[in-house]
Write a protein that holds these residues in place. Structure first.
Motif, PDB file in Angstrom:
ATOM      1  N   UNK A  35       0.824  -1.206   0.000  1.00 42.29           N
ATOM      2  CA  UNK A  35       0.000   0.000   0.000  1.00 42.29           C
ATOM      3  C   UNK A  35       0.860   1.259   0.000  1.00 42.29           C
ATOM      4  N   UNK A  36       1.968   1.224   0.730  1.00 45.39           N
ATOM      5  CA  UNK A  36       2.880   2.364   0.738  1.00 45.39           C
ATOM      6  C   UNK A  36       3.564   2.536  -0.609  1.00 45.39           C
ATOM      7  N   UNK A  37       3.879   1.442  -1.258  1.00 50.08           N
ATOM      8  CA  UNK A  37       4.484   1.518  -2.589  1.00 50.08           C
ATOM      9  C   UNK A  37       3.534   2.208  -3.568  1.00 50.08           C
ATOM     10  N   UNK A  38       2.247   1.861  -3.476  1.00 53.06           N
ATOM     11  CA  UNK A  38       1.255   2.498  -4.346  1.00 53.06           C
ATOM     12  C   UNK A  38       1.130   3.981  -4.027  1.00 53.06           C
ATOM     13  N   UNK A  39       1.123   4.329  -2.742  1.00 56.21           N
ATOM     14  CA  UNK A  39       1.025   5.734  -2.345  1.00 56.21           C
ATOM     15  C   UNK A  39       2.227   6.529  -2.857  1.00 56.21           C
ATOM     16  N   UNK A  40       3.405   5.933  -2.755  1.00 53.79           N
ATOM     17  CA  UNK A  40       4.620   6.598  -3.216  1.00 53.79           C
ATOM     18  C   UNK A  40       4.575   6.837  -4.727  1.00 53.79           C
ATOM     19  N   UNK A  41       4.047   5.867  -5.454  1.00 50.75           N
ATOM     20  CA  UNK A  41       3.974   6.004  -6.912  1.00 50.75           C
ATOM     21  C   UNK A  41       3.034   7.131  -7.329  1.00 50.75           C
ATOM     22  N   UNK A  42       2.115   7.510  -6.426  1.00 51.47           N
ATOM     23  CA  UNK A  42       1.195   8.614  -6.704  1.00 51.47           C
ATOM     24  C   UNK A  42       1.771   9.960  -6.265  1.00 51.47           C
ATOM     25  N   UNK A  43       2.949   9.942  -5.662  1.00 54.94           N
ATOM     26  CA  UNK A  43       3.606  11.191  -5.276  1.00 54.94           C
ATOM     27  C   UNK A  43       3.532  11.534  -3.807  1.00 54.94           C
ATOM     28  N   UNK A  44       3.018  10.635  -2.982  1.00 53.72           N
ATOM     29  CA  UNK A  44       2.918  10.909  -1.553  1.00 53.72           C
ATOM     30  C   UNK A  44       4.223  10.603  -0.834  1.00 53.72           C
ATOM     31  N   UNK A  45       4.405  11.214   0.334  1.00 51.89           N
ATOM     32  CA  UNK A  45       5.427  10.770   1.256  1.00 51.89           C
ATOM     33  C   UNK A  45       4.864   9.589   2.050  1.00 51.89           C
ATOM     34  N   UNK A  46       5.748   8.751   2.571  1.00 52.51           N
ATOM     35  CA  UNK A  46       5.285   7.496   3.169  1.00 52.51           C
ATOM     36  C   UNK A  46       5.921   7.250   4.527  1.00 52.51           C
ATOM     37  N   UNK A  47       5.085   6.766   5.457  1.00 53.32           N
ATOM     38  CA  UNK A  47       5.542   6.374   6.791  1.00 53.32           C
ATOM     39  C   UNK A  47       5.081   4.952   7.039  1.00 53.32           C
ATOM     40  N   UNK A  48       6.032   4.093   7.338  1.00 59.25           N
ATOM     41  CA  UNK A  48       5.752   2.677   7.587  1.00 59.25           C
ATOM     42  C   UNK A  48       5.751   2.431   9.083  1.00 59.25           C
TER      43      UNK A  48
END
Length: 223
Positions: free
Chosen positions: A184-197
């Motif tokens: 899910x984070x990988x998908x968010x990153x591909x949309x341009x978001x910053x990510x926190x795991x």
């Protein structure tokens, strides 16, 4: 790792971020019992409505989870199951509240984080809103998006993310996705978001900007 504010792009420093939180195993610890209860209800639903054995139900659920990211997608596509009925029957709140646990300082954490907060979850809408109400954090959330509002495109399907981004007119570059799920984070990153795991693991994939083990650690960073 996300750097201090002096190293962030100018647009990020001038505008408060928009927080997008997952629900299960992010805002509360679903693995302590809620997941097991939902799993039991899903198996019973499939055994009763699809005339399956317990072993057959478990096998299909695993198959559909890996293929589609959610049991529901396979049941709708291959068995004609009514999505709304399935979600209501398998997420009965009165059977789940006893297993609900969350961080003691969750309310304070959300109150002190700058920017608006949203919840994006593969759970049904009534389940998300019910748990947020029970945790007494619903007033701190601008909006929550479950399977129905994601148009039944569960994460990591980017269409589910886009449904929320478009409806709320959010700029992905100003959003921070907080999740326990790497796909899910990988998908968010591909949309341009910053990510926190949120994870207790030591490793951190390149598409993850920050790894934390508890949500209150978000307060120790400059956003």
């Amino acid at each position: 790792m996300i750097m201090s504010s002096q190293f962030l792009p100018l647009s990020h420093r001038m505008t408060s971020p928009t927080w997008i939180f997952d629900l299960d195993d992010t805002l509360h610890n679903a693995s302590l019992g809620i997941f097991a209860q939902i799993s039991r209800m899903m198996n019973l639903y499939m055994e009763h409505h699809l005339q399956m054995t317990e072993a057959e139900a478990r096998h299909l659920r695993t198959l559909y989870w890996h293929r589609y990211g959610a049991t529901l997608q396979g049941l709708v596509r291959h068995h004609g199951v009514d999505a709304h009925h399935f979600l209501q029957e398998t997420h009965q709140l009165d059977q789940l509240y006893d297993w609900l646990e969350w961080e003691p300082k969750l309310t304070a954490t959300l109150q002190h984080l700058p920017g608006r907060k949203f919840v994006l979850s593969n759970g049904p809408q009534h389940y998300i809103e019910g748990l947020l109400d029970r945790m007494r954090i619903r007033p701190l959330i601008a909006a929550c998006y479950g399977m129905e509002r994601m148009r039944f495109h569960p994460k990591p399907d980017r269409r589910g993310f886009r449904a929320m981004l478009q409806a709320e007119r959010l700029d992905p570059s100003l959003c921070i996705m907080v999740e326990d799920s790497l796909p899910n984070l990988h998908a968010a990153k591909s949309l341009g978001m910053r990510t926190v795991w949120i994870s207790k693991q030591c490793r951190k994939p390149a598409f993850v900007d920050m790894r934390i083990s508890r949500l209150n650690q978000l307060l120790h960073r400059a956003w």
